[in-house]
Design a protein around this motif. Structure first.
Motif, PDB file in Angstrom:
ATOM      1  N   VAL A 106      -6.683  -3.308   4.222  1.00 16.15           N
ATOM      2  CA  VAL A 106      -5.795  -4.477   4.319  1.00 16.15           C
ATOM      3  C   VAL A 106      -5.243  -4.887   2.949  1.00 16.15           C
ATOM      4  O   VAL A 106      -4.024  -5.053   2.801  1.00 16.15           O
ATOM      5  CB  VAL A 106      -6.503  -5.652   5.028  1.00 16.15           C
ATOM      6  N   PRO A 107      -6.078  -5.064   1.901  1.00 17.48           N
ATOM      7  CA  PRO A 107      -5.492  -5.410   0.595  1.00 17.48           C
ATOM      8  C   PRO A 107      -4.550  -4.336   0.068  1.00 17.48           C
ATOM      9  O   PRO A 107      -3.564  -4.640  -0.614  1.00 17.48           O
ATOM     10  CB  PRO A 107      -6.726  -5.576  -0.311  1.00 17.48           C
ATOM     11  N   HIS A 108      -4.853  -3.082   0.369  1.00 17.79           N
ATOM     12  CA  HIS A 108      -3.991  -1.980  -0.056  1.00 17.79           C
ATOM     13  C   HIS A 108      -2.622  -2.096   0.617  1.00 17.79           C
ATOM     14  O   HIS A 108      -1.577  -1.960  -0.033  1.00 17.79           O
ATOM     15  CB  HIS A 108      -4.666  -0.657   0.306  1.00 17.79           C
ATOM     16  N   HIS A 109      -2.624  -2.363   1.912  1.00 17.57           N
ATOM     17  CA  HIS A 109      -1.363  -2.562   2.634  1.00 17.57           C
ATOM     18  C   HIS A 109      -0.630  -3.807   2.125  1.00 17.57           C
ATOM     19  O   HIS A 109       0.602  -3.797   2.000  1.00 17.57           O
ATOM     20  CB  HIS A 109      -1.653  -2.712   4.127  1.00 17.57           C
ATOM     21  N   GLU A 110      -1.372  -4.868   1.867  1.00 15.45           N
ATOM     22  CA  GLU A 110      -0.729  -6.101   1.395  1.00 15.45           C
ATOM     23  C   GLU A 110      -0.002  -5.872   0.079  1.00 15.45           C
ATOM     24  O   GLU A 110       1.084  -6.436  -0.150  1.00 15.45           O
ATOM     25  CB  GLU A 110      -1.768  -7.212   1.267  1.00 15.45           C
ATOM     26  N   MET A 111      -0.568  -5.042  -0.795  1.00 12.15           N
ATOM     27  CA  MET A 111       0.109  -4.734  -2.050  1.00 12.15           C
ATOM     28  C   MET A 111       1.385  -3.932  -1.794  1.00 12.15           C
ATOM     29  O   MET A 111       2.415  -4.162  -2.446  1.00 12.15           O
ATOM     30  CB  MET A 111      -0.823  -3.959  -2.978  1.00 12.15           C
ATOM     31  N   ALA A 112       1.354  -3.014  -0.827  1.00  9.69           N
ATOM     32  CA  ALA A 112       2.554  -2.250  -0.485  1.00  9.69           C
ATOM     33  C   ALA A 112       3.641  -3.171   0.063  1.00  9.69           C
ATOM     34  O   ALA A 112       4.832  -2.980  -0.229  1.00  9.69           O
ATOM     35  CB  ALA A 112       2.221  -1.168   0.539  1.00  9.69           C
ATOM     36  N   VAL A 113       3.250  -4.168   0.849  1.00 10.14           N
ATOM     37  CA  VAL A 113       4.214  -5.138   1.366  1.00 10.14           C
ATOM     38  C   VAL A 113       4.839  -5.925   0.214  1.00 10.14           C
ATOM     39  O   VAL A 113       6.054  -6.154   0.182  1.00 10.14           O
ATOM     40  CB  VAL A 113       3.547  -6.083   2.381  1.00 10.14           C
ATOM     41  N   ALA A 138       6.110  -1.562   9.066  1.00  9.94           N
ATOM     42  CA  ALA A 138       4.988  -0.796   9.600  1.00  9.94           C
ATOM     43  C   ALA A 138       3.655  -1.330   9.082  1.00  9.94           C
ATOM     44  O   ALA A 138       2.686  -1.471   9.850  1.00  9.94           O
ATOM     45  CB  ALA A 138       5.148   0.682   9.237  1.00  9.94           C
ATOM     46  N   GLN A 139       3.602  -1.645   7.798  1.00 10.21           N
ATOM     47  CA  GLN A 139       2.317  -2.051   7.232  1.00 10.21           C
ATOM     48  C   GLN A 139       1.955  -3.482   7.600  1.00 10.21           C
ATOM     49  O   GLN A 139       0.776  -3.804   7.758  1.00 10.21           O
ATOM     50  CB  GLN A 139       2.312  -1.814   5.722  1.00 10.21           C
ATOM     51  N   LEU A 140       2.949  -4.358   7.800  1.00  9.45           N
ATOM     52  CA  LEU A 140       2.631  -5.687   8.315  1.00  9.45           C
ATOM     53  C   LEU A 140       2.015  -5.585   9.716  1.00  9.45           C
ATOM     54  O   LEU A 140       1.051  -6.292  10.037  1.00  9.45           O
ATOM     55  CB  LEU A 140       3.888  -6.552   8.365  1.00  9.45           C
ATOM     56  N   ALA A 141       2.573  -4.701  10.547  1.00 13.94           N
ATOM     57  CA  ALA A 141       2.029  -4.515  11.896  1.00 13.94           C
ATOM     58  C   ALA A 141       0.602  -3.964  11.836  1.00 13.94           C
ATOM     59  O   ALA A 141      -0.276  -4.395  12.600  1.00 13.94           O
ATOM     60  CB  ALA A 141       2.926  -3.587  12.701  1.00 13.94           C
ATOM     61  N   GLU A 142       0.344  -3.048  10.915  1.00 16.29           N
ATOM     62  CA  GLU A 142      -0.999  -2.470  10.793  1.00 16.29           C
ATOM     63  C   GLU A 142      -1.990  -3.496  10.239  1.00 16.29           C
ATOM     64  O   GLU A 142      -3.160  -3.516  10.648  1.00 16.29           O
ATOM     65  CB  GLU A 142      -0.944  -1.222   9.913  1.00 16.29           C
ATOM     66  N   ILE A 143      -1.535  -4.353   9.327  1.00 19.00           N
ATOM     67  CA  ILE A 143      -2.394  -5.430   8.830  1.00 19.00           C
ATOM     68  C   ILE A 143      -2.809  -6.342   9.980  1.00 19.00           C
ATOM     69  O   ILE A 143      -3.992  -6.703  10.124  1.00 19.00           O
ATOM     70  CB  ILE A 143      -1.675  -6.237   7.727  1.00 19.00           C
ATOM     71  N   ALA A 144      -1.853  -6.723  10.814  1.00 18.75           N
ATOM     72  CA  ALA A 144      -2.160  -7.593  11.958  1.00 18.75           C
ATOM     73  C   ALA A 144      -3.148  -6.920  12.897  1.00 18.75           C
ATOM     74  O   ALA A 144      -4.092  -7.563  13.391  1.00 18.75           O
ATOM     75  CB  ALA A 144      -0.870  -7.942  12.693  1.00 18.75           C
ATOM     76  N   GLN A 145      -2.960  -5.634  13.139  1.00 18.30           N
ATOM     77  CA  GLN A 145      -3.881  -4.897  14.007  1.00 18.30           C
ATOM     78  C   GLN A 145      -5.286  -4.883  13.420  1.00 18.30           C
ATOM     79  O   GLN A 145      -6.276  -5.145  14.126  1.00 18.30           O
ATOM     80  CB  GLN A 145      -3.384  -3.467  14.198  1.00 18.30           C
ATOM     81  N   MET A 146      -5.409  -4.574  12.127  1.00 20.35           N
ATOM     82  CA  MET A 146      -6.731  -4.488  11.502  1.00 20.35           C
ATOM     83  C   MET A 146      -7.423  -5.847  11.472  1.00 20.35           C
ATOM     84  O   MET A 146      -8.636  -5.943  11.710  1.00 20.35           O
ATOM     85  CB  MET A 146      -6.606  -3.895  10.095  1.00 20.35           C
ATOM     86  N   LYS A 147      -6.671  -6.913  11.192  1.00 17.20           N
ATOM     87  CA  LYS A 147      -7.285  -8.245  11.159  1.00 17.20           C
ATOM     88  C   LYS A 147      -7.763  -8.671  12.539  1.00 17.20           C
ATOM     89  O   LYS A 147      -8.809  -9.337  12.667  1.00 17.20           O
ATOM     90  CB  LYS A 147      -6.302  -9.261  10.579  1.00 17.20           C
ATOM     91  N   ALA A 148      -7.017  -8.293  13.579  1.00 16.53           N
ATOM     92  CA  ALA A 148      -7.442  -8.621  14.939  1.00 16.53           C
ATOM     93  C   ALA A 148      -8.747  -7.908  15.279  1.00 16.53           C
ATOM     94  O   ALA A 148      -9.647  -8.494  15.900  1.00 16.53           O
ATOM     95  CB  ALA A 148      -6.348  -8.250  15.933  1.00 16.53           C
ATOM     96  N   VAL A 149      -8.870  -6.661  14.868  1.00 16.76           N
ATOM     97  CA  VAL A 149     -10.105  -5.917  15.109  1.00 16.76           C
ATOM     98  C   VAL A 149     -11.252  -6.523  14.316  1.00 16.76           C
ATOM     99  O   VAL A 149     -12.373  -6.658  14.818  1.00 16.76           O
ATOM    100  CB  VAL A 149      -9.914  -4.427  14.751  1.00 16.76           C
ATOM    101  N   ARG A 150     -10.979  -6.920  13.082  1.00 24.03           N
ATOM    102  CA  ARG A 150     -12.037  -7.530  12.265  1.00 24.03           C
ATOM    103  C   ARG A 150     -12.542  -8.825  12.899  1.00 24.03           C
ATOM    104  O   ARG A 150     -13.750  -9.092  12.921  1.00 24.03           O
ATOM    105  CB  ARG A 150     -11.525  -7.813  10.845  1.00 24.03           C
ATOM    106  N   ALA A 151     -11.615  -9.628  13.415  1.00 26.71           N
ATOM    107  CA  ALA A 151     -12.025 -10.866  14.080  1.00 26.71           C
ATOM    108  C   ALA A 151     -12.889 -10.581  15.292  1.00 26.71           C
ATOM    109  O   ALA A 151     -13.877 -11.291  15.566  1.00 26.71           O
ATOM    110  CB  ALA A 151     -10.788 -11.667  14.484  1.00 26.71           C
ATOM    111  N   VAL A 159     -10.397 -11.129   5.045  1.00 21.27           N
ATOM    112  CA  VAL A 159     -10.833  -9.950   4.294  1.00 21.27           C
ATOM    113  C   VAL A 159     -11.242 -10.379   2.892  1.00 21.27           C
ATOM    114  O   VAL A 159     -10.497 -11.108   2.225  1.00 21.27           O
ATOM    115  CB  VAL A 159      -9.686  -8.919   4.223  1.00 21.27           C
ATOM    116  N   PRO A 160     -12.421  -9.986   2.422  1.00 19.47           N
ATOM    117  CA  PRO A 160     -12.849 -10.396   1.075  1.00 19.47           C
ATOM    118  C   PRO A 160     -11.947  -9.824  -0.003  1.00 19.47           C
ATOM    119  O   PRO A 160     -11.354  -8.755   0.163  1.00 19.47           O
ATOM    120  CB  PRO A 160     -14.275  -9.832   0.973  1.00 19.47           C
ATOM    121  N   GLU A 161     -11.855 -10.551  -1.118  1.00 13.14           N
ATOM    122  CA  GLU A 161     -11.043 -10.078  -2.236  1.00 13.14           C
ATOM    123  C   GLU A 161     -11.669  -8.833  -2.840  1.00 13.14           C
ATOM    124  O   GLU A 161     -12.887  -8.677  -2.880  1.00 13.14           O
ATOM    125  CB  GLU A 161     -10.932 -11.163  -3.307  1.00 13.14           C
TER     126      GLU A 161
END
Length: 240
Positions: A106-113, A138-151, A159-161
């Motif tokens: 997630v942080p890796h994708h956030e940096m790409a965004v 694409a990466q915003l959609a994947e971030i949302a998917q990963m955060k939903a799974v984490r929840a 996601v921790p820093e």
């Protein structure tokens, strides 16, 4: 697009793990095994002459461009930790669970965004901007998917820093991109996105044996496939 000097080769700290590891992680002596899908190919129409089955033709990049791509990827592979570790050296390992994969990606994708936002706001090359828009969406959609799974798995989508060597390098890259202007934005974006994509591919490849959820396994495969294809496209842009 005007090419500049490689931004990834010879980066400080790119040849070893974070010094805080205290030398406990030794680089593997055997060759680095990258994902099979990490092919340097430029996009072409599916079914066009010379196209291979997945719709990508072998790129005819200049040798110096290929060397820049290889240097970017190899320096990033060294940084993210393709190392020899035993089971007591947890800090050397890649993600070993669904949650660890999410917390790393997630942080890796956030940096790409964030990098894509800079290109979209200040870039000048329509082709580079179109690619940045595709990455952004694409990466915003994947971030949302990963955060939903984490929840679902932990009860929290927070996601921790990260403060590891790879994150520090990405932040330095973002500062360089933020300082660019005009056509330089396009060049720096392309050069910095090459090792950034290589890091995502390496991370997903390392995580795959440990992922339990089918949706996370599918996402890891998608990241490897999509970003390997984009590396070929980025290389073709550098070669102009």
């Amino acid at each position: 697009m005007t090419r500049g000097s490689p931004s990834s080769a010879g980066r400080p700290g790119a040849s070893s793990r974070d010094s805080s590891a205290g030398g406990r992680c030794a680089r593997a002596r055997r060759g680095v095994r990258l994902p099979r899908l990490l092919r340097f190919e430029a996009p072409t129409a599916r079914g066009a002459p010379g196209a291979v089955s997945d719709g990508y033709a072998k790129s005819r990049l200049r040798p110096e461009t290929m060397m820049q791509i290889f240097r970017s990827i190899l320096s990033l592979v060294a940084l993210v930790g393709v190392v020899a570790c035993d089971d007591t050296q947890a800090e050397c390992a890649g993600p070993r669970s669904d949650v660890e994969f999410i917390d790393a990606m997630v942080p890796h994708h956030e940096m790409a965004v964030e990098m894509s936002n800079k290109e979209l706001a200040d870039g000048t090359d329509p082709e580079v901007q179109a690619m940045a828009q595709g990455m952004h969406d694409a990466q915003l959609a994947e971030i949302a998917q990963m955060k939903a799974v984490r929840a679902e798995l932990t009860g929290s989508d927070e996601v921790p820093e990260r403060h590891d060597a790879q994150m520090q390098q990405m932040e330095a890259d973002m500062k360089k991109l933020a300082a660019a202007s005009g056509a330089e934005v396009d060049r720096v974006f392309v050069e910095e996105m090459l090792p950034h994509h290589a890091g995502a591919i390496t991370m997903a490849h390392e995580a795959l044996p440990y992922l339990q959820r089918e949706d996370m396994r599918q996402l890891a495969h998608k990241i490897i496939r999509d970003q390997a294809a984009e590396i070929g496209h980025l290389g073709a842009m550098l070669d102009k």
